[in-house]
Write a protein that holds these residues in place. Sequence first.
Motif, PDB file in Angstrom:
ATOM      1  N   GLU A 238      40.763  29.127 -34.479  1.00 36.74           N
ATOM      2  CA  GLU A 238      40.754  27.659 -34.590  1.00 36.74           C
ATOM      3  C   GLU A 238      39.637  27.214 -35.533  1.00 36.74           C
ATOM      4  O   GLU A 238      38.634  27.923 -35.678  1.00 36.74           O
ATOM      5  CB  GLU A 238      40.472  27.048 -33.211  1.00 36.74           C
ATOM      6  CG  GLU A 238      41.687  26.878 -32.338  1.00 36.74           C
ATOM      7  CD  GLU A 238      42.463  25.608 -32.672  1.00 36.74           C
ATOM      8  OE1 GLU A 238      41.966  24.792 -33.463  1.00 36.74           O
ATOM      9  OE2 GLU A 238      43.567  25.459 -32.145  1.00 36.74           O
ATOM     10  N   SER A 239      39.743  26.037 -36.126  1.00 33.79           N
ATOM     11  CA  SER A 239      38.644  25.533 -36.951  1.00 33.79           C
ATOM     12  C   SER A 239      37.446  25.299 -36.030  1.00 33.79           C
ATOM     13  O   SER A 239      37.615  25.103 -34.824  1.00 33.79           O
ATOM     14  CB  SER A 239      39.038  24.219 -37.618  1.00 33.79           C
ATOM     15  OG  SER A 239      39.077  23.197 -36.649  1.00 33.79           O
ATOM     16  N   PHE A 240      36.250  25.324 -36.592  1.00 38.33           N
ATOM     17  CA  PHE A 240      35.059  25.139 -35.761  1.00 38.33           C
ATOM     18  C   PHE A 240      35.133  23.826 -34.987  1.00 38.33           C
ATOM     19  O   PHE A 240      34.853  23.778 -33.795  1.00 38.33           O
ATOM     20  CB  PHE A 240      33.792  25.186 -36.626  1.00 38.33           C
ATOM     21  CG  PHE A 240      33.396  26.587 -36.962  1.00 38.33           C
ATOM     22  CD1 PHE A 240      32.707  27.360 -36.054  1.00 38.33           C
ATOM     23  CD2 PHE A 240      33.743  27.147 -38.174  1.00 38.33           C
ATOM     24  CE1 PHE A 240      32.359  28.668 -36.336  1.00 38.33           C
ATOM     25  CE2 PHE A 240      33.400  28.454 -38.477  1.00 38.33           C
ATOM     26  CZ  PHE A 240      32.706  29.219 -37.560  1.00 38.33           C
ATOM     27  N   GLU A 241      35.514  22.769 -35.691  1.00 44.00           N
ATOM     28  CA  GLU A 241      35.531  21.455 -35.042  1.00 44.00           C
ATOM     29  C   GLU A 241      36.473  21.464 -33.834  1.00 44.00           C
ATOM     30  O   GLU A 241      36.160  20.915 -32.786  1.00 44.00           O
ATOM     31  CB  GLU A 241      35.970  20.360 -36.026  1.00 44.00           C
ATOM     32  CG  GLU A 241      34.883  19.948 -37.015  1.00 44.00           C
ATOM     33  CD  GLU A 241      34.761  20.883 -38.219  1.00 44.00           C
ATOM     34  OE1 GLU A 241      35.487  21.909 -38.258  1.00 44.00           O
ATOM     35  OE2 GLU A 241      33.956  20.596 -39.115  1.00 44.00           O
ATOM     36  N   ASN A 242      37.643  22.110 -33.983  1.00 41.08           N
ATOM     37  CA  ASN A 242      38.612  22.119 -32.882  1.00 41.08           C
ATOM     38  C   ASN A 242      38.205  23.044 -31.746  1.00 41.08           C
ATOM     39  O   ASN A 242      38.728  22.950 -30.645  1.00 41.08           O
ATOM     40  CB  ASN A 242      39.993  22.552 -33.388  1.00 41.08           C
ATOM     41  CG  ASN A 242      40.710  21.402 -34.036  1.00 41.08           C
ATOM     42  OD1 ASN A 242      40.280  20.263 -33.913  1.00 41.08           O
ATOM     43  ND2 ASN A 242      41.784  21.687 -34.739  1.00 41.08           N
ATOM     44  N   ALA A 243      37.294  23.970 -32.052  1.00 41.07           N
ATOM     45  CA  ALA A 243      36.909  24.938 -31.018  1.00 41.07           C
ATOM     46  C   ALA A 243      35.692  24.471 -30.217  1.00 41.07           C
ATOM     47  O   ALA A 243      35.129  25.241 -29.449  1.00 41.07           O
ATOM     48  CB  ALA A 243      36.634  26.287 -31.667  1.00 41.07           C
ATOM     49  N   GLY A 244      35.268  23.223 -30.420  1.00 37.95           N
ATOM     50  CA  GLY A 244      34.164  22.688 -29.604  1.00 37.95           C
ATOM     51  C   GLY A 244      32.809  22.764 -30.281  1.00 37.95           C
ATOM     52  O   GLY A 244      31.780  22.551 -29.645  1.00 37.95           O
ATOM     53  N   CYS A 245      32.801  23.067 -31.592  1.00 37.28           N
ATOM     54  CA  CYS A 245      31.531  23.192 -32.317  1.00 37.28           C
ATOM     55  C   CYS A 245      30.834  21.829 -32.409  1.00 37.28           C
ATOM     56  O   CYS A 245      31.469  20.819 -32.683  1.00 37.28           O
ATOM     57  CB  CYS A 245      31.823  23.726 -33.715  1.00 37.28           C
ATOM     58  SG  CYS A 245      30.393  23.801 -34.772  1.00 37.28           S
ATOM     59  N   ILE A 246      29.512  21.835 -32.192  1.00 39.95           N
ATOM     60  CA  ILE A 246      28.768  20.570 -32.284  1.00 39.95           C
ATOM     61  C   ILE A 246      28.047  20.458 -33.628  1.00 39.95           C
ATOM     62  O   ILE A 246      27.283  19.537 -33.854  1.00 39.95           O
ATOM     63  CB  ILE A 246      27.781  20.407 -31.114  1.00 39.95           C
ATOM     64  CG1 ILE A 246      26.706  21.504 -31.124  1.00 39.95           C
ATOM     65  CG2 ILE A 246      28.521  20.400 -29.782  1.00 39.95           C
ATOM     66  CD1 ILE A 246      25.510  21.195 -30.245  1.00 39.95           C
ATOM     67  N   LEU A 247      28.239  21.439 -34.502  1.00 37.39           N
ATOM     68  CA  LEU A 247      27.675  21.443 -35.859  1.00 37.39           C
ATOM     69  C   LEU A 247      26.149  21.495 -35.871  1.00 37.39           C
ATOM     70  O   LEU A 247      25.513  20.912 -36.743  1.00 37.39           O
ATOM     71  CB  LEU A 247      28.165  20.223 -36.659  1.00 37.39           C
ATOM     72  CG  LEU A 247      29.674  20.076 -36.810  1.00 37.39           C
ATOM     73  CD1 LEU A 247      30.005  18.799 -37.573  1.00 37.39           C
ATOM     74  CD2 LEU A 247      30.276  21.267 -37.531  1.00 37.39           C
ATOM     75  N   CYS A 248      25.583  22.195 -34.896  1.00 35.65           N
ATOM     76  CA  CYS A 248      24.121  22.317 -34.885  1.00 35.65           C
ATOM     77  C   CYS A 248      23.650  23.220 -36.016  1.00 35.65           C
ATOM     78  O   CYS A 248      22.490  23.158 -36.426  1.00 35.65           O
ATOM     79  CB  CYS A 248      23.648  22.874 -33.551  1.00 35.65           C
ATOM     80  SG  CYS A 248      24.203  24.562 -33.252  1.00 35.65           S
ATOM     81  N   GLY A 249      24.523  24.102 -36.490  1.00 34.82           N
ATOM     82  CA  GLY A 249      24.172  24.965 -37.622  1.00 34.82           C
ATOM     83  C   GLY A 249      23.281  26.137 -37.256  1.00 34.82           C
ATOM     84  O   GLY A 249      22.795  26.850 -38.135  1.00 34.82           O
TER      85      GLY A 249
END
Length: 586
Positions: A238-249
Motif C-alpha cells: 500500500e502507499s505510505f499514506e494509505n498504510a497509516g503513515c504519519i510522515l514523521c520521516g
Amino acid sequence: MAESCEVNGMKEEKIKIGIFGLTCCAGEELNVTNLEEELADIAEIVDLRHYLMVQSINEFPVDIALVAGFVATKEDEMRLKEIRKNSRYLIAFGSCASSCGGVHGLRMKEPLSAQYREVYGDVKMNGEIAPLSEIRPIDSYVEVDYYIRGCPVPEEEILYYIFKFIRAPPVKNELLPVNIQTEGYGKIRGDAFSLDPEKCVLCRRCVNICQKHIGQGVIDFISRGGGAKVVVSTFFGESFENAGCILCGQCITSCPVGAYQVRSDVERVKNILANPDNFTVAILDPMSCTSMMQHFSREEDFYTYVRRVIASLRKIGFDKVISFTEGYHLSLIHQARHIMKGDEHEKIAAWCPAAQNLIKKSYRELIRYITFDTDPLYMLMRILRETFGPRAKYVLITPCVAYKNTDEVDAVLTAPELRRLLSYSGIDVDIEKPDRAGFDRECFHAGEMEIMNTYPLGPMSESLLWYLTLFMREEGEVKRIQIEKGVEEIVMRIGETTKKALFITVPAKLKKYVVRMGDYDYVEIVPCFGGCAGGGGHYPPATPEKIEERRKMIEKYNERIISKLNRWAMSRAYELMAREGFRCPV
Ligand code: SF4
Ligand code: SF4
Ligand code: SF4
C-alpha cells in the motif's frame, strides 16, 4: 502431569508451548503444521499444550505462548488476557500480532459501518459479533515479551525460534535477526516519499522506529507467499499514506543506505522562478540550514551561514525571504491565549504536522483537543497571502517531511533539495556574501521584532512561558518532571498560577495518556528524535551527535539575535506585544 525429556542424559521437564490464533488468516498456525517432518522431533522435546488447529485437548498454563492474529472483537481481547494470565512468556507471532493488525489493519482506512455495508449490504448484524472499531497491536492490551515478525513467519524461522526457546528462554524484546536477501521488489510509493526495497540491507532500523517509537507499524518485514524473500514493505505494498503513515520521516533519517527517497520539488521550484509573472516568496526554516552547514560548509558561525543562504535565495530570484520562525511565534501567542483562557478543548498544539497526522489517523477521539490555530504554516500563510496577494508563489524550505503533503504552499524543499537547487544555479553558499538585512519581516509591524526570528527549540512549553509571563505580567518558572522514558510533565508557574503540560517524545506512549487529557492545560507531541533537529528533511542518516550539534547551532543563533537587540528594542518589543500591537489574524 508434566511431560519430561532427556537432555544431555538428564531427565528434564519438557517446555510447555501453546500456539494461539486470534482473528487472522491463520497463516502462522498453518505454517507450524507445514513443518510435517520436524513436528515429530519437536514433539519429542516440547509439550505442545495448546494448539487448537491440530489437537482437541488443550490446556493451560504454558511456558511460552505464541499468539498470532489481532484483537478484532471483545472476545479476542478476553481470550488474549486469559492467555497472558496463563503463560510465562508471551510472544507476538507474525505481523498482525506485532504491529497494527497487518492486512486486517487496512480496515482502519474506512469506518467499520461503511465496510460492513460494502460486504453485507442491508443485512442486519445478529449482535453475536462485536467488532472493535480500532485495530491495535496486541501489546496495546497485554504485555508482550518478544516479537517474531513476518507475514507469514516463514517455516524455517518458526523452527529456528522453537529450538532457540528450548535452549534458552527469550530475552524481553529481543530483536529478530534477519539476513535474507531482497530481490525484484517494486518501490513502495507515497506522495511525500518512497522506499526502494532493492537498496535495503535489512538492518531493521526503520521497522523498529516505526513500530516501537512511533507506534504506527506502517512498515514491517514481509515475505510474500511460501518461501518468498523477505523485504521491508507496507502491507500489500500500500502507499505510505494509505498504510497509516504519519510522515514523521524517521524511517528516512534512520536508513543507512538511502533506501528512502523524498519526493523532489526542485523542478517545480525552477519553473516557479523561471516565470517572470510570479512574485516569489521563500519561507526558510533556519533549522534546514543546520544539516547543510554540517555536511558541506567551511563556515563556522551558523548565524552568518543563514545570512549566506538568504543571500543565495535572493540571488536565484526570490523576491522575499521570510523566516518560518514567525509562524512559530504566532502559534505560541495563540497557544498562550488558550492556556490563559483555560480552553477545555484547545490543548494539543498543532506545531507538528506529523503529530496532527498521528491523531487524525490513530487517535480520532483526540481530534477535538487540537488547537488548529497553532499550526505555524497555516498562521503564517494567512498573513502572507493577505500581504502579497494572489500573484505570489510560495516555497517552503523545511526539515519536516510531513509538510511535503501540505496544500498551503506551492512547493516544499528539504535541505538536500535546497542544496541541489542552489548547485544547479551555480551557487556555492560558502562564498556568497552574507545578506546584510537578513530576513524580510512581514508578520509584525515593528522592525524591533527581530525576536520573532529566534527559533523556539522544544519543548515549546519553555517558549510558551515567555509569552505567558509577558501577557500576565508576572514572573514565571518551568519545572520538568520525567514520568517515564519519552514522557515528561512540565509545570509552568506564572505568579500564583500553575499550568501543567504533557510533553511526549515517544509517540507510541500516547495511548497510555489518552484518558488523562483532562489533567493538562497543554499537550505537545514530538515524533522526531531531538525535535525538528532530527526531522526527515535533513541530510540522512541522523545520529544523536549530529542532532545535538544542530540544536547547539540553533541555540547560538538565538543568542546572536537576542544579543543584537539592545535594551530599548527589547522593552519596546515587550510593550508592543503586551498591547497586542502585532498583526494577528484572529
Ligand atoms: S514516516 Fe514515520 S510513520 Fe511513516 S513509515 Fe516512516 S517511521 Fe513510519
Ligand atoms: S533502515 Fe534502510 S536498510 Fe535498514 S531495514 Fe530500513 S530500508 Fe532497509
Ligand atoms: S518534530 Fe519537526 S520535523 Fe519532526 S515531524 Fe514534527 S514538525 Fe516535522
